[in-house]
Design a protein around this motif. Sequence first.
Motif, short mmCIF file in Angstrom:
data_model
loop_
_atom_site.label_atom_id
_atom_site.label_comp_id
_atom_site.label_asym_id
_atom_site.label_seq_id
_atom_site.Cartn_x
_atom_site.Cartn_y
_atom_site.Cartn_z
N ASP A 135 -22.61 21.41 27.69
CA ASP A 135 -23.15 21.36 29.05
C ASP A 135 -22.67 22.55 29.87
OD1 ASP A 135 -24.50 19.02 28.52
OD2 ASP A 135 -22.91 17.72 29.30
N GLU A 136 -21.45 22.99 29.62
CA GLU A 136 -20.91 24.14 30.36
C GLU A 136 -21.58 25.44 29.96
OE1 GLU A 136 -16.82 26.85 30.38
OE2 GLU A 136 -16.75 24.82 29.55
N CYS A 137 -21.79 25.64 28.67
CA CYS A 137 -22.19 26.95 28.16
C CYS A 137 -23.68 27.07 27.84
CB CYS A 137 -21.37 27.30 26.92
SG CYS A 137 -19.60 27.41 27.23
N ARG A 138 -24.36 25.94 27.70
CA ARG A 138 -25.82 25.93 27.46
C ARG A 138 -26.22 26.83 26.28
NH1 ARG A 138 -27.97 23.10 31.49
NH2 ARG A 138 -26.79 22.91 33.43
N PHE A 139 -25.62 26.58 25.17
CA PHE A 139 -25.89 27.37 23.97
C PHE A 139 -27.34 27.22 23.51
CE2 PHE A 139 -21.44 25.78 23.46
CZ PHE A 139 -20.78 26.98 23.69
N VAL A 140 -27.90 28.32 23.02
CA VAL A 140 -29.22 28.25 22.37
C VAL A 140 -29.14 28.69 20.91
CG1 VAL A 140 -30.54 28.52 24.48
CG2 VAL A 140 -29.88 30.55 23.19
N ARG A 141 -28.01 29.30 20.52
CA ARG A 141 -27.77 29.67 19.12
C ARG A 141 -26.37 29.23 18.72
NH1 ARG A 141 -28.30 35.82 19.08
NH2 ARG A 141 -27.45 35.47 21.16
N VAL A 142 -26.27 28.63 17.55
CA VAL A 142 -24.99 28.11 17.07
C VAL A 142 -24.77 28.58 15.64
CG1 VAL A 142 -23.67 26.02 16.49
CG2 VAL A 142 -25.12 26.07 18.56
N VAL A 143 -23.57 29.11 15.37
CA VAL A 143 -23.14 29.43 14.01
C VAL A 143 -22.03 28.43 13.66
CG1 VAL A 143 -22.19 31.16 12.45
CG2 VAL A 143 -23.69 31.86 14.33
N HIS A 144 -22.35 27.50 12.79
CA HIS A 144 -21.43 26.41 12.50
C HIS A 144 -20.70 26.71 11.19
CE1 HIS A 144 -19.63 22.57 12.02
NE2 HIS A 144 -20.41 22.19 11.02
N LEU A 145 -19.42 27.11 11.33
CA LEU A 145 -18.59 27.46 10.18
C LEU A 145 -17.39 26.54 10.03
CD1 LEU A 145 -18.64 31.33 10.74
CD2 LEU A 145 -20.06 30.03 9.15
N ALA A 146 -17.16 25.68 11.00
CA ALA A 146 -16.02 24.77 10.94
C ALA A 146 -16.25 23.71 9.87
CB ALA A 146 -15.81 24.09 12.29
N ALA A 147 -15.22 23.47 9.08
CA ALA A 147 -15.28 22.44 8.04
C ALA A 147 -13.90 22.25 7.46
CB ALA A 147 -16.26 22.83 6.93
N GLN A 148 -13.68 21.09 6.88
CA GLN A 148 -12.50 20.93 6.04
C GLN A 148 -12.84 21.53 4.69
OE1 GLN A 148 -9.19 19.86 6.59
NE2 GLN A 148 -9.15 20.92 4.63
N ALA A 149 -12.16 22.60 4.34
CA ALA A 149 -12.47 23.34 3.12
C ALA A 149 -11.53 22.95 1.99
CB ALA A 149 -12.37 24.84 3.39
N GLY A 150 -11.83 23.47 0.80
CA GLY A 150 -10.96 23.29 -0.34
C GLY A 150 -11.43 22.20 -1.28
#
Length: 330
Positions: free
Chosen positions: A76-91
């Motif tokens: 709501d603060e930033c009003r994104f229109v493009r998202v790069v989703h790289l967060a994850a529990q890896a391994g």
Amino acid sequence: MNDTVPPVLVTGAAGFIGAHVCRALRTRGEAVIGLDNFNAYYDPQLKRDRVAALCPDVDIRTLDLTDREGLAALFDECRFVRVVHLAAQAGVRYSLTHPHDYVDSNLAGFVNLLELCRHRGVEHLAYASSSSVYGDSATPPFSEDQRIDKPRSLYAATKAANELMGYTYAQLYGLRATGLRFFTVYGPWGRPDMAPLLFSRAVLAGRPIDVFNNGRMRRDFTWIDDIVDGVLAALDHPPPACVDGVPPHRVFNLGNHTPVELEHFIAVIERAAGRAAEKVYKPMQPGDMVETMADTARAHDALGFEPRTAIEDGLPEVVEWCRAYFGERA
């Protein structure tokens, strides 16, 4: 930088790929907001040092994907229109002992993000998948048309589920989404739990390294700058809107298309470190894959993806970075 354009959200911004993506976006003049929970899967200080070195001018919020209210407030603060989703529990191996971490981050967290993308008008979501999704179903070279229904680990299963979830939101709600199957990414500031850093640090310090499957493994190692080029190209080329019932969802392999024998990989590190490795040969580990190899034709045709860096050029940089960063702690 054009302040009239909403910032790009990069999740996992303090991670290896995330920080490099943030730097590349800023270099080309984009406004960026990062998100990371700075968890202790590996030393959070490395993450903070990575951010300070690569993207010190990026506003990175400490936030977990499972915090639905906090995530909604950020959108709501930033009003994104493009998202790069790289967060994850890896391994892969960690998923054998900490399964709930993968469910929380990779499944529940991804649903939270999808819901916000859907309801807040995000125009394109580019998200990380993994070469691990191929499991026992595919044969090299792995192409995006091959089945991914026989994962070898819970981590791989969650990444395959992410692709199904992305497709579902594209089909139901028209959310444009692009999944990116990364193939063993390496480079300076890399993850310390992966072979490039594990082996480089051990050889520099004179410690033994565990060589699984008695060395009979091949990996498609992909240089970080090549991966970042692919991520930005994918972000810049969203799928077309739903046409003739085809949802706006695509999946691409991002790999080097050149599998490397594990013994050769170790030999390159040995030459760069100036000393021989003490190798301890062990059997195959649960969850691991014997070989990975990316068919990158689809990414080349759609995104112009063209990896350029061989391990003979990239690995020595990793060894030198380890020497400089870890020093006596290598």
